[in-house]
Design an enzyme around this catalytic site. Sequence first.
Site, PDB file in Angstrom:
ATOM      1  N   PRO A  11      19.541  48.991   9.669  1.00  0.00           N
ATOM      2  CA  PRO A  11      21.084  48.893  10.100  1.00  0.00           C
ATOM      3  C   PRO A  11      21.260  50.600   9.043  1.00  0.00           C
ATOM      4  O   PRO A  11      20.723  50.724   8.508  1.00  0.00           O
ATOM      5  CB  PRO A  11      21.470  47.538   9.047  1.00  0.00           C
ATOM      6  CG  PRO A  11      20.393  47.095   9.770  1.00  0.00           C
ATOM      7  CD  PRO A  11      19.291  47.402   9.831  1.00  0.00           C
ATOM      8  N   ASN A  12      22.309  51.362   9.719  1.00  0.00           N
ATOM      9  CA  ASN A  12      22.936  51.990   8.858  1.00  0.00           C
ATOM     10  C   ASN A  12      22.053  53.169   9.569  1.00  0.00           C
ATOM     11  O   ASN A  12      22.612  54.928   9.168  1.00  0.00           O
ATOM     12  CB  ASN A  12      22.870  51.675   7.518  1.00  0.00           C
ATOM     13  CG  ASN A  12      24.239  50.852   7.066  1.00  0.00           C
ATOM     14  OD1 ASN A  12      25.231  50.837   8.113  1.00  0.00           O
ATOM     15  ND2 ASN A  12      23.722  49.655   6.550  1.00  0.00           N
ATOM     16  N   ARG A  19      25.532  60.933   5.151  1.00  0.00           N
ATOM     17  CA  ARG A  19      26.459  60.430   4.123  1.00  0.00           C
ATOM     18  C   ARG A  19      24.859  60.078   3.039  1.00  0.00           C
ATOM     19  O   ARG A  19      23.490  60.125   3.704  1.00  0.00           O
ATOM     20  CB  ARG A  19      26.393  58.928   4.259  1.00  0.00           C
ATOM     21  CG  ARG A  19      28.047  58.983   5.400  1.00  0.00           C
ATOM     22  CD  ARG A  19      29.416  59.243   5.216  1.00  0.00           C
ATOM     23  NE  ARG A  19      29.255  58.947   3.294  1.00  0.00           N
ATOM     24  CZ  ARG A  19      30.005  57.695   3.162  1.00  0.00           C
ATOM     25  NH1 ARG A  19      30.567  57.019   4.446  1.00  0.00           N
ATOM     26  NH2 ARG A  19      30.087  57.120   1.981  1.00  0.00           N
ATOM     27  N   TYR A  24      18.481  60.450   1.494  1.00  0.00           N
ATOM     28  CA  TYR A  24      18.026  60.406   2.275  1.00  0.00           C
ATOM     29  C   TYR A  24      17.893  62.232   3.199  1.00  0.00           C
ATOM     30  O   TYR A  24      16.846  61.898   4.280  1.00  0.00           O
ATOM     31  CB  TYR A  24      18.367  59.328   3.746  1.00  0.00           C
ATOM     32  CG  TYR A  24      19.143  57.786   3.357  1.00  0.00           C
ATOM     33  CD1 TYR A  24      16.902  57.155   2.999  1.00  0.00           C
ATOM     34  CD2 TYR A  24      20.017  57.449   2.746  1.00  0.00           C
ATOM     35  CE1 TYR A  24      17.964  55.745   2.946  1.00  0.00           C
ATOM     36  CE2 TYR A  24      20.003  55.996   2.220  1.00  0.00           C
ATOM     37  CZ  TYR A  24      18.972  54.958   1.633  1.00  0.00           C
ATOM     38  OH  TYR A  24      18.816  54.074   1.595  1.00  0.00           O
ATOM     39  N   ASN A  75      11.164  50.802  11.563  1.00  0.00           N
ATOM     40  CA  ASN A  75      11.783  51.565   9.508  1.00  0.00           C
ATOM     41  C   ASN A  75      13.059  49.658   9.469  1.00  0.00           C
ATOM     42  O   ASN A  75      14.617  50.741   9.771  1.00  0.00           O
ATOM     43  CB  ASN A  75      12.661  52.322   9.256  1.00  0.00           C
ATOM     44  CG  ASN A  75      13.528  53.296   7.707  1.00  0.00           C
ATOM     45  OD1 ASN A  75      13.233  52.139   7.705  1.00  0.00           O
ATOM     46  ND2 ASN A  75      13.418  54.205   7.403  1.00  0.00           N
ATOM     47  N   ALA A  78      17.648  48.141   5.198  1.00  0.00           N
ATOM     48  CA  ALA A  78      17.891  46.634   4.506  1.00  0.00           C
ATOM     49  C   ALA A  78      17.477  45.376   4.991  1.00  0.00           C
ATOM     50  O   ALA A  78      17.447  44.415   4.093  1.00  0.00           O
ATOM     51  CB  ALA A  78      19.412  46.995   4.481  1.00  0.00           C
ATOM     52  N   HIS A  81      14.177  44.109   3.678  1.00  0.00           N
ATOM     53  CA  HIS A  81      13.970  43.320   1.995  1.00  0.00           C
ATOM     54  C   HIS A  81      14.968  41.963   2.048  1.00  0.00           C
ATOM     55  O   HIS A  81      15.060  41.073   1.175  1.00  0.00           O
ATOM     56  CB  HIS A  81      14.926  43.903   1.282  1.00  0.00           C
ATOM     57  CG  HIS A  81      14.667  44.656   1.154  1.00  0.00           C
ATOM     58  ND1 HIS A  81      13.772  45.636   0.543  1.00  0.00           N
ATOM     59  CD2 HIS A  81      16.056  46.500   1.313  1.00  0.00           C
ATOM     60  CE1 HIS A  81      14.038  46.998   0.667  1.00  0.00           C
ATOM     61  NE2 HIS A  81      14.634  47.497   1.059  1.00  0.00           N
ATOM     62  N   GLU A  99       5.143  49.934   9.050  1.00  0.00           N
ATOM     63  CA  GLU A  99       6.607  50.134   8.229  1.00  0.00           C
ATOM     64  C   GLU A  99       6.383  51.298   7.085  1.00  0.00           C
ATOM     65  O   GLU A  99       5.879  52.416   6.719  1.00  0.00           O
ATOM     66  CB  GLU A  99       6.365  48.973   6.781  1.00  0.00           C
ATOM     67  CG  GLU A  99       7.989  49.174   6.222  1.00  0.00           C
ATOM     68  CD  GLU A  99       7.504  47.582   5.392  1.00  0.00           C
ATOM     69  OE1 GLU A  99       6.425  47.111   5.103  1.00  0.00           O
ATOM     70  OE2 GLU A  99       8.817  47.809   4.265  1.00  0.00           O
ATOM     71  N   HIS A 101       9.872  53.888   4.896  1.00  0.00           N
ATOM     72  CA  HIS A 101      11.100  54.201   4.049  1.00  0.00           C
ATOM     73  C   HIS A 101      10.840  55.757   3.964  1.00  0.00           C
ATOM     74  O   HIS A 101       9.843  56.616   3.850  1.00  0.00           O
ATOM     75  CB  HIS A 101      11.203  52.876   3.022  1.00  0.00           C
ATOM     76  CG  HIS A 101      10.993  51.625   3.563  1.00  0.00           C
ATOM     77  ND1 HIS A 101      11.766  51.372   4.120  1.00  0.00           N
ATOM     78  CD2 HIS A 101       9.524  51.221   3.403  1.00  0.00           C
ATOM     79  CE1 HIS A 101      11.396  49.698   4.544  1.00  0.00           C
ATOM     80  NE2 HIS A 101      10.166  50.185   3.883  1.00  0.00           N
ATOM     81  N   ARG A 108      13.411  52.879  -7.036  1.00  0.00           N
ATOM     82  CA  ARG A 108      15.324  52.216  -6.371  1.00  0.00           C
ATOM     83  C   ARG A 108      15.478  50.856  -7.262  1.00  0.00           C
ATOM     84  O   ARG A 108      14.807  50.797  -7.985  1.00  0.00           O
ATOM     85  CB  ARG A 108      15.801  52.720  -5.347  1.00  0.00           C
ATOM     86  CG  ARG A 108      15.530  53.641  -4.762  1.00  0.00           C
ATOM     87  CD  ARG A 108      15.825  53.885  -3.202  1.00  0.00           C
ATOM     88  NE  ARG A 108      17.369  54.375  -3.208  1.00  0.00           N
ATOM     89  CZ  ARG A 108      17.914  54.098  -1.887  1.00  0.00           C
ATOM     90  NH1 ARG A 108      16.959  53.718  -0.711  1.00  0.00           N
ATOM     91  NH2 ARG A 108      19.070  53.416  -1.547  1.00  0.00           N
TER      92      ARG A 108
HETATM   93  O1  CA2 Z   1      14.151  53.825   2.539  1.00  0.00           O
HETATM   94  C1  CA2 Z   1      14.340  53.196   3.499  1.00  0.00           C
HETATM   95  O2  CA2 Z   1      14.400  54.245   4.376  1.00  0.00           O
HETATM   96  C2  CA2 Z   1      15.023  52.230   3.414  1.00  0.00           C
HETATM   97  O3  CA2 Z   1      14.743  52.044   4.354  1.00  0.00           O
HETATM   98  C3  CA2 Z   1      16.626  52.744   4.003  1.00  0.00           C
HETATM   99  C4  CA2 Z   1      17.706  51.660   3.900  1.00  0.00           C
HETATM  100  C5  CA2 Z   1      17.317  50.764   2.890  1.00  0.00           C
HETATM  101  O4  CA2 Z   1      18.282  49.760   2.716  1.00  0.00           O
HETATM  102  C6  CA2 Z   1      16.127  50.313   2.560  1.00  0.00           C
HETATM  103  O5  CA2 Z   1      15.887  50.118   1.140  1.00  0.00           O
HETATM  104  C7  CA2 Z   1      15.376  51.941   2.122  1.00  0.00           C
HETATM  105  C8  CA2 Z   1      19.271  52.016   4.212  1.00  0.00           C
HETATM  106  C9  CA2 Z   1      19.452  53.029   5.629  1.00  0.00           C
HETATM  107  C10 CA2 Z   1      20.929  53.114   4.887  1.00  0.00           C
HETATM  108  O6  CA2 Z   1      20.457  54.247   5.786  1.00  0.00           O
HETATM  109  C11 CA2 Z   1      22.023  55.972   5.546  1.00  0.00           C
HETATM  110  C12 CA2 Z   1      21.542  56.682   5.445  1.00  0.00           C
HETATM  111  C13 CA2 Z   1      22.664  57.586   5.048  1.00  0.00           C
HETATM  112  C14 CA2 Z   1      23.515  57.025   4.807  1.00  0.00           C
HETATM  113  C15 CA2 Z   1      24.000  56.097   4.438  1.00  0.00           C
HETATM  114  C16 CA2 Z   1      23.191  55.220   4.676  1.00  0.00           C
END
Ligand code: CA2
Length: 145
Positions: A11-12, A19, A24, A75, A78, A81, A99, A101, A108
């Site tokens: 997701p996302n 963003r 990221y 990847n 969220a 977790h 896996e 990230h 974090r």
């Molecule tokens: O660091 C990572 O790759 C994560 O898997 C990214 C997840 C986060 O919930 C994990 O804890 C770590 C979030 C992905 C959301 O990606 C975005 C990218 C750009 C803007 C907003 C969200």
Amino acid sequence: MARLIYILNGPNLNLLGQREPEVYGHTTLADVESACTTLAAGLGLELRFLQTNHEGQLVDWVQDARGAAAGIIINPAALTHTSIAVLDALNAFDGPVIELHISQVHKREAFRHHSYVSQRADAVMAGFGTHGYELALRHMAHVLG
Ligand code: CA2
């Protein structure tokens, strides 16, 4: 026939590069897919690069990988977790699982420090930015031999 690798994104991650660049980076998921596709060809691998915002879709793709893919790079975002369903699906897959990230999750918030997926993953990468995808692909080629 080239060995098939699934690269699955949760997701996302479709928002990558649009963003929160301080966390990221500026690279988009399409950029990552393009770099991985080029690298995979050089490594003699075939890729399925996918992203979904839905837990069930991720589970379906992990199930699809059974019998089709030599390895999975995931990847779960969220869902890392929270999702026992993604862990259970990965437990039914026989090949190597990496896996990944983008961010260094252990620097974090505490809720990002626990991963269900790590109980299945053969390798875990965090904090290499989007370059981590290419590193993971190289490692996958190495372990597949
Ligand atoms: O660091 C990572 O790759 C994560 O898997 C990214 C997840 C986060 O919930 C994990 O804890 C770590 C979030 C992905 C959301 O990606 C975005 C990218 C750009 C803007 C907003 C969200």
